[in-house]
Scaffold this motif. Structure first.
Motif, PDB file in Angstrom:
ATOM      1  N   ALA A   5       0.847  -1.184   0.000  1.00 33.44           N
ATOM      2  CA  ALA A   5       0.000   0.000   0.000  1.00 33.44           C
ATOM      3  C   ALA A   5       0.884   1.236   0.000  1.00 33.44           C
ATOM      4  O   ALA A   5       1.783   1.356   0.830  1.00 33.44           O
ATOM      5  CB  ALA A   5      -0.902   0.009   1.234  1.00 33.44           C
ATOM      6  N   VAL A   6       0.643   2.140  -0.925  1.00 29.79           N
ATOM      7  CA  VAL A   6       1.447   3.357  -1.025  1.00 29.79           C
ATOM      8  C   VAL A   6       0.576   4.609  -0.985  1.00 29.79           C
ATOM      9  O   VAL A   6       1.068   5.707  -1.223  1.00 29.79           O
ATOM     10  CB  VAL A   6       2.314   3.354  -2.305  1.00 29.79           C
ATOM     11  N   LYS A   7      -0.671   4.458  -0.657  1.00 34.90           N
ATOM     12  CA  LYS A   7      -1.573   5.601  -0.537  1.00 34.90           C
ATOM     13  C   LYS A   7      -1.716   5.969   0.939  1.00 34.90           C
ATOM     14  O   LYS A   7      -1.984   5.109   1.769  1.00 34.90           O
ATOM     15  CB  LYS A   7      -2.953   5.232  -1.106  1.00 34.90           C
ATOM     16  N   PRO A   8      -1.532   7.242   1.312  1.00 34.19           N
ATOM     17  CA  PRO A   8      -1.744   7.614   2.711  1.00 34.19           C
ATOM     18  C   PRO A   8      -3.218   7.461   3.075  1.00 34.19           C
ATOM     19  O   PRO A   8      -4.095   7.959   2.359  1.00 34.19           O
ATOM     20  CB  PRO A   8      -1.295   9.075   2.767  1.00 34.19           C
ATOM     21  N   GLU A   9      -3.484   6.777   4.183  1.00 31.76           N
ATOM     22  CA  GLU A   9      -4.862   6.509   4.575  1.00 31.76           C
ATOM     23  C   GLU A   9      -4.893   6.091   6.036  1.00 31.76           C
ATOM     24  O   GLU A   9      -3.843   5.792   6.625  1.00 31.76           O
ATOM     25  CB  GLU A   9      -5.459   5.408   3.701  1.00 31.76           C
ATOM     26  N   PRO A  10      -6.068   6.052   6.658  1.00 32.30           N
ATOM     27  CA  PRO A  10      -6.142   5.541   8.030  1.00 32.30           C
ATOM     28  C   PRO A  10      -5.620   4.109   8.091  1.00 32.30           C
ATOM     29  O   PRO A  10      -5.854   3.312   7.186  1.00 32.30           O
ATOM     30  CB  PRO A  10      -7.641   5.595   8.347  1.00 32.30           C
ATOM     31  N   SER A  11      -4.912   3.782   9.150  1.00 34.48           N
ATOM     32  CA  SER A  11      -4.409   2.429   9.310  1.00 34.48           C
ATOM     33  C   SER A  11      -5.548   1.490   9.690  1.00 34.48           C
ATOM     34  O   SER A  11      -6.343   1.782  10.586  1.00 34.48           O
ATOM     35  CB  SER A  11      -3.330   2.380  10.393  1.00 34.48           C
ATOM     36  N   TRP A  12      -5.618   0.341   9.034  1.00 35.25           N
ATOM     37  CA  TRP A  12      -6.650  -0.644   9.343  1.00 35.25           C
ATOM     38  C   TRP A  12      -6.509  -1.165  10.772  1.00 35.25           C
ATOM     39  O   TRP A  12      -7.465  -1.674  11.356  1.00 35.25           O
ATOM     40  CB  TRP A  12      -6.582  -1.805   8.355  1.00 35.25           C
ATOM     41  N   THR A  13      -5.318  -1.021  11.365  1.00 38.85           N
ATOM     42  CA  THR A  13      -5.090  -1.526  12.724  1.00 38.85           C
ATOM     43  C   THR A  13      -5.716  -0.645  13.792  1.00 38.85           C
ATOM     44  O   THR A  13      -5.895  -1.086  14.928  1.00 38.85           O
ATOM     45  CB  THR A  13      -3.594  -1.651  13.003  1.00 38.85           C
ATOM     46  N   THR A  14      -6.013   0.609  13.462  1.00 37.69           N
ATOM     47  CA  THR A  14      -6.561   1.539  14.459  1.00 37.69           C
ATOM     48  C   THR A  14      -7.925   2.086  14.088  1.00 37.69           C
ATOM     49  O   THR A  14      -8.558   2.755  14.911  1.00 37.69           O
ATOM     50  CB  THR A  14      -5.604   2.735  14.653  1.00 37.69           C
ATOM     51  N   TYR A  15      -8.382   1.820  12.877  1.00 32.27           N
ATOM     52  CA  TYR A  15      -9.655   2.382  12.432  1.00 32.27           C
ATOM     53  C   TYR A  15     -10.789   1.909  13.332  1.00 32.27           C
ATOM     54  O   TYR A  15     -10.923   0.722  13.616  1.00 32.27           O
ATOM     55  CB  TYR A  15      -9.925   1.969  10.988  1.00 32.27           C
ATOM     56  N   ASP A  16     -11.622   2.846  13.772  1.00 34.73           N
ATOM     57  CA  ASP A  16     -12.699   2.512  14.698  1.00 34.73           C
ATOM     58  C   ASP A  16     -13.921   3.367  14.396  1.00 34.73           C
ATOM     59  O   ASP A  16     -14.246   4.292  15.144  1.00 34.73           O
ATOM     60  CB  ASP A  16     -12.242   2.711  16.145  1.00 34.73           C
ATOM     61  N   SER A  17     -14.565   3.107  13.292  1.00 38.07           N
ATOM     62  CA  SER A  17     -15.778   3.793  12.853  1.00 38.07           C
ATOM     63  C   SER A  17     -15.434   5.170  12.295  1.00 38.07           C
ATOM     64  O   SER A  17     -14.356   5.715  12.572  1.00 38.07           O
ATOM     65  CB  SER A  17     -16.804   3.917  13.979  1.00 38.07           C
ATOM     66  N   PRO A  18     -16.334   5.772  11.529  1.00 37.47           N
ATOM     67  CA  PRO A  18     -16.037   7.088  10.943  1.00 37.47           C
ATOM     68  C   PRO A  18     -15.736   8.158  11.993  1.00 37.47           C
ATOM     69  O   PRO A  18     -14.966   9.077  11.739  1.00 37.47           O
ATOM     70  CB  PRO A  18     -17.316   7.416  10.164  1.00 37.47           C
ATOM     71  N   GLY A  19     -16.329   8.038  13.180  1.00 35.50           N
ATOM     72  CA  GLY A  19     -16.124   9.067  14.192  1.00 35.50           C
ATOM     73  C   GLY A  19     -14.748   9.053  14.808  1.00 35.50           C
ATOM     74  O   GLY A  19     -14.218  10.084  15.200  1.00 35.50           O
ATOM     75  N   PHE A  20     -14.142   7.865  14.920  1.00 32.15           N
ATOM     76  CA  PHE A  20     -12.829   7.731  15.533  1.00 32.15           C
ATOM     77  C   PHE A  20     -11.978   6.850  14.618  1.00 32.15           C
ATOM     78  O   PHE A  20     -11.745   5.679  14.894  1.00 32.15           O
ATOM     79  CB  PHE A  20     -12.951   7.120  16.930  1.00 32.15           C
ATOM     80  N   ASP A  21     -11.539   7.452  13.532  1.00 33.83           N
ATOM     81  CA  ASP A  21     -10.926   6.657  12.482  1.00 33.83           C
ATOM     82  C   ASP A  21      -9.412   6.592  12.561  1.00 33.83           C
ATOM     83  O   ASP A  21      -8.780   6.016  11.691  1.00 33.83           O
ATOM     84  CB  ASP A  21     -11.348   7.175  11.112  1.00 33.83           C
ATOM     85  N   GLY A  22      -8.787   7.175  13.608  1.00 36.04           N
ATOM     86  CA  GLY A  22      -7.335   7.144  13.678  1.00 36.04           C
ATOM     87  C   GLY A  22      -6.667   7.861  12.533  1.00 36.04           C
ATOM     88  O   GLY A  22      -5.490   7.652  12.259  1.00 36.04           O
ATOM     89  N   GLY A  23      -7.403   8.717  11.851  1.00 32.94           N
ATOM     90  CA  GLY A  23      -6.862   9.409  10.694  1.00 32.94           C
ATOM     91  C   GLY A  23      -6.771  10.895  10.907  1.00 32.94           C
ATOM     92  O   GLY A  23      -5.757  11.423  11.354  1.00 32.94           O
ATOM     93  N   ALA A  24      -7.854  11.628  10.599  1.00 32.18           N
ATOM     94  CA  ALA A  24      -7.824  13.089  10.655  1.00 32.18           C
ATOM     95  C   ALA A  24      -7.594  13.617  12.065  1.00 32.18           C
ATOM     96  O   ALA A  24      -7.090  14.720  12.238  1.00 32.18           O
ATOM     97  CB  ALA A  24      -9.126  13.660  10.092  1.00 32.18           C
TER      98      ALA A  24
END
Length: 653
Positions: free
Chosen positions: A152-171
Motif C-alpha cells: 500500500a502506497v496511498k496515505p490513509e487511516p491504518s486498518w489496525t486503528t480504524y474505529d468507525s467514521p467518528g474515531f478513524d485514527g486518521g484526521a
C-alpha cells in the motif's frame, strides 16, 4: 520597513507586513515593541502564521507540468478474517487498500508498515465529507504498508486503528482524541487531563536511531507539548510549558533524549529555547507502577529521563529554558542533533537486557569502550528567525554530560537516591536549571544571514553540518567543526568553528528539509548507489511547486540536484517526509500540500520484496518498476479537514 503595531490591524496584515519586511529590507529587522511582539506570537497556529513563517504560497507553474500515472487502489477485504484470512477487518471497519504487487495471499507474510503524523491548520467548518466533530489539527496515517504479497502506497487511516467514521485514527490522531476527552477507549487512569489543544504550531520527532524512533511530539500555541503515535506505539505524554511561552518550533534529539522548543515568551518579551527531559517506556505501561513493566521491543525497565530510548514517550519534565540574545527575539524554526552515529546508538539494541539498573552496566556505560558509545555526550541546536534573518547556535554538551555523570558516575546508593527523588520539584530528578545551572546549554554564536531563513535541518552524524534554507531559493551549508559534537572526549569547540561552506540552489521559498530515511535491506538502496542515503536531503521549494533530492559529496563540501519532482496535483507543497521502510526496498515520499488540503504520496524508485520468495508480487532482484519507466509515480492522497504544514513518520513494523 518600520515594525509597528496598530490597534485595529488584522493579524494577516501583520504577517504580510513582516514578510515584506524580510524580503525587502537590506538591514536587519528593527526590534519589535511589546504590542508587536505579542501580536506576532498570536499568529502561530493560524494561516497568517504559516505565511509569516514560510513566505508566499506557490505560484503558477512555469511551463507544462507532468501528471504522473497512478495504479488503481484495490481492497484488502478478500483476505480479511470474515473471508478466511488473518487481516483484522470486518464489513463495518476499515480494511485498507493496496496498489502494487499481488496477487493477494491469505497469509500476511513479513508484515511492515510506517505511520506518519501530520500537523495541519484545521478548518473552522470541515467539509461535509468529514465526520461532524471538532478537529484538533493532528492526523496520523498509514504512510506505506507491506502485507499479503502486496504494498500500500496511498496515505490513509491504518486498518489496525480504524474505529468507525467518528474515531478513524486518521484526521484526528487517537492520542489527540483521548487528551481532548472525546474518546475514552484505551484510556487509562494516568492519561493526562485538562490539555488545551487550541492550535498546533509545530511537530518534531527523533531521527538519529536506526529504527524505533517511533512517536512525534506536537507543540500547541497554548504551550502544551503532547505525544502522538501509531498503532503499536502511543503512550500518553503531555507537558505544559510555563505561562506566557508560545511555541514556534520543536525538535527532538537523535534518540529521544530531550525535546527543544523554540518559544516567544510574551511575559518577558524574549525568545527562549525550552528544554524537556524525555523518557520512553513499554506500550500501555504505567509510569507510576514500574514493577508491572514488560519487555517491549527492548524498552527500558523504568522511567529514565534524558537517556536514549525507542521513541514511545511515557514521561517528560520541563527543566528550564535558555535565553536567546536580544538580537534574535522572533524564532521561527529549530533543529537539533547529537551528531552521534546511528550505529553507535545501536551498541545497545535492547535496553531491557542491558538494564541501567545494574551497577555493572552503569560502570560499562561510563567506561566500557563499546557500551559507552551508546550514550551521546554532546549535541547542538540551531534556531532561525525569518524576520530577523539570523541563526543562533546552542551547545548542548553541558546537558548531556550532566545526565551521563548523574546516571553512571556515582555509587549504587547515589543512583538509588537519584531515582527515589524523581518528581516535579526543582530539586527532584530530573533537576531543573534553577536547581543546577551547570547543565544548562549555552548560546555560542549568532550569525546574520544574507536572506530570510525559512527552514533548518542539522546533519545526524559526521561530518557535522547545519543546513539553512533561505527564501530566495538557496540551501546554505554550514560547517560546525569537529569539536562541538565530538563524542570521544571533552574537546572544546570555538565559535569560529562554525562557518558557511557553500550554497546550492534549490528553488524559491524552500520551506522544508527532510532526511532520506533508512531502507533496512541487505543489498543496500540501489537507487542511490554508490552513494549512501546519508548523503542526501529532500527539499520542498514551495514557490516553485517542486521537491528536490540534493546529493552531497562524502565530505559535504559540494552538492548537486539528484532528482526533481513536479506534478500537476501539487498545488502548494510546503513540507516533505521520506517513508522509512523495513526489509522491503521502497522509495516513497509524502508531501504536505497546504493549499491542496492533502497529504500526497509519490514513488521515486522501484519496490523490491527482499524477504519474500522469487514468486512474490515484487520479486527480487528487480522488483516492481515505476509505471511506464517514468521517474515518479503517484501513490494517492489523503484529504484533510484543514491545511497540512509539518510531518514526521517512522516504520513501526
Amino acid at each position: 520597513m518600520p515594525f509597528q503595531f496598530h490597534r485595529h490591524s488584522r493579524l494577516r496584515w501583520i504577517a504580510l507586513a513582516l514578510a515584506l519586511g524580510c524580503a525587502s529590507a537590506s538591514a536587519q529587522a528593527p526590534v519589535p515593541d511589546a504590542a508587536s511582539f505579542r501580536a506576532v506570537a498570536a499568529l502561530f497556529g493560524t494561516d497568517a502564521g504559516i505565511e509569516y513563517r514560510y513566505g508566499p504560497a506557490a505560484s503558477a507553474p512555469q511551463g507544462p507540468t507532468p501528471t504522473y500515472a497512478k495504479r488503481p487502489d484495490q481492497s484488502y477485504n478478500p483476505v480479511s478474517m470474515q473471508n478466511g484470512g488473518d487481516r483484522g477487518c470486518s464489513p463495518d471497519r476499515w480494511c485498507g487498500s493496496w496498489s502494487i504487487g499481488g496477487p493477494l495471499r491469505m497469509e500476511d507474510g513479513p508484515f511492515s508498515s510506517s505511520i506518519i503524523n501530520v500537523a495541519y491548520v484545521p478548518d473552522d467548518k470541515p467539509a461535509a465529507s468529514f465526520y461532524p466533530k471538532r478537529y484538533f489539527g493532528v492526523a496520523s496515517l498509514q504512510q506505506i504498508s507491506v502485507a499479503n504479497n502486496v504494498m500500500a502506497v496511498k496515505p490513509e487511516p491504518s486498518w489496525t486503528t480504524y474505529d468507525s467514521p467518528g474515531f478513524d485514527g486518521g484526521a484526528n490522531d487517537a492520542n489527540i482524541e483521548r487528551y481532548a476527552g472525546t474518546y475514552q477507549r484505551g484510556r487509562t487512569p494516568w492519561w493526562p487531563t485538562g490539555v488545551a489543544l487550541d492550535r498546533p504550531v509545530a511537530l518534531g520527532k527523533c531521527y538519529g536511531r536506526l529504527s524505533w524512533c517511533t512517536n512525534s511530539l506536537v507543540a500547541y500555541a497554548s504551550g502544551w507539548i503532547v505525544a502522538v503515535g501509531s498503532n503499536t506505539s502511543h503512550d500518553p505524554l503531555a507537558v505544559k510549558l510555563p505561562d506566557g511561552m508560545v511555541p514556534t518550533g520543536i525538535a527532538v534529539t537523535n534518540s529521544g533524549e530531550f525535546a527543544l522548543v523554540a518559544v516567544m515568551n510574551t511575559r518577558t518579551l524574549t525568545a527562549q529555547v525550552a528544554v524537556i527531559a524525555l523518557a520512553a517506556g513499554c506500550q500501555d505501561c504505567n509510569p507510576h507502577d514500574e514493577a508491572s513493566w514488560y519487555e517491549d521491543w527492548g524498552s527500558h525497565h523504568r522511567v529514565y529521563h534524558g537517556l536514549p530510548g525507542l521513541g514511545n514517550y511515557i514521561a517528560g519534565k520541563y527543566i528550564g529554558a535558555v535565553d536567546l540574545p536580544d538580537s534574535l527575539r522572533l524564532p521561527t524554526e529549530i533543529s537539533v542533533s547529537t551528531g552521534h552515529d546511528a550505529y553507535a546508538y545501536l551498541h545497545v539494541a535492547n535496553f531491557w537486557r542491558t538494564d541501567v539498573e545494574s551497577p555493572v552496566n552503569r560502570t560499562r556505560f561510563l567506561d566500557d569502550p563499546w557500551l559507552t558509545q551508546a550514550i551521546a555526550r554532546t549535541g547542538m541546536a540551531v534556531v532561525i528567525s525569518k524576520h530577523e534573518k539570523r541563526a543562533a547556535f546552542l551547545d548542548l554538551r553541558p546537558l548531556f554530560e550532566f545526565y551521563r555523570r548523574s546516571y553512571f558516575a556515582g555509587t549504587r546508593a547515589q543512583f538509588d537516591a537519584l531515582m527515589d527523588s524523581r518528581g516535579d520539584g526543582d530539586a527532584q530528578w530530573p533537576y531543573t536549571f534553577r536547581h543546577d545551572a551547570g547543565q544548562k546549554p549555552r548560546v555560542i554564536k549568532v550569525m546574520d544571514l544574507p536572506e530570510a531563513p525559512t527552514a533548518v535541518r542539522m546533519s545526524l552524524h559526521a561530518p557535522h553540518r547545519a543546513f539553512i534554507a533561505t527564501q530566495e531559493g538557496m540551501l546554505r551549508v554550514f560547517d560546525l567543526g569537529a569539536r562541538y559534537l565530538d563524542q570521544e572526549g571533552a574537546a572544546v569547540g570555538q565559535p569560529g568553528d562554525i562557518r558557511p561552506v557553500f550554497n546550492v540552489k534549490v528553488g524559491r521559498n524552500p520551506t522544508s528539509i527532510a532526511y532520506v530515511r533508512g531502507r533496512g535491506v541487505a543489498p543496500g538502496p540501489r537507487l542511490f548507489a554508490p552513494a549512501s542515503t546519508e548523503q542526501f536531503l529532500i527539499v520542498a521549494a514551495r514557490a516553485e511547486r517542486k521537491i528536490q533530492w540534493v546529493k552531497f559529496d562524502p565530505n559535504f563540501n559540494s552538492a548537486s540536484i539528484f532528482k526533481t519532482l513536479q506534478d500537476s496535483r501539487l498545488s502548494d507543497p510546503i513540507a516533505v517526509e521520506d517513508a522509512e521502510a523495513f526489509a522491503t526496498e521502497s522509495y516513497v515520499v509524502s508531501v504536505a500540500d497546504y493549499a491542496g488540503r492533502a497529504v500526497r504520496n509519490y514513488l521515486y524508485g522501484p519496490i523490491i520484496f527482499w524477504p519474500w520468495g522469487t514468486d512474490s508480487g515484487c520479486p527480487k532482484p528487480r522488483g516492481c518498476a515505476l509505471l511506464g519507466g517514468a521517474p515518479f509515480e503517484y501513490g494517492g492522497a489523503y484529504e484533510l479537514p484543514g491545511r497540512p504544514f509539518q510531518m514526521g513518520g517512522a516504520n513501526i513494523n
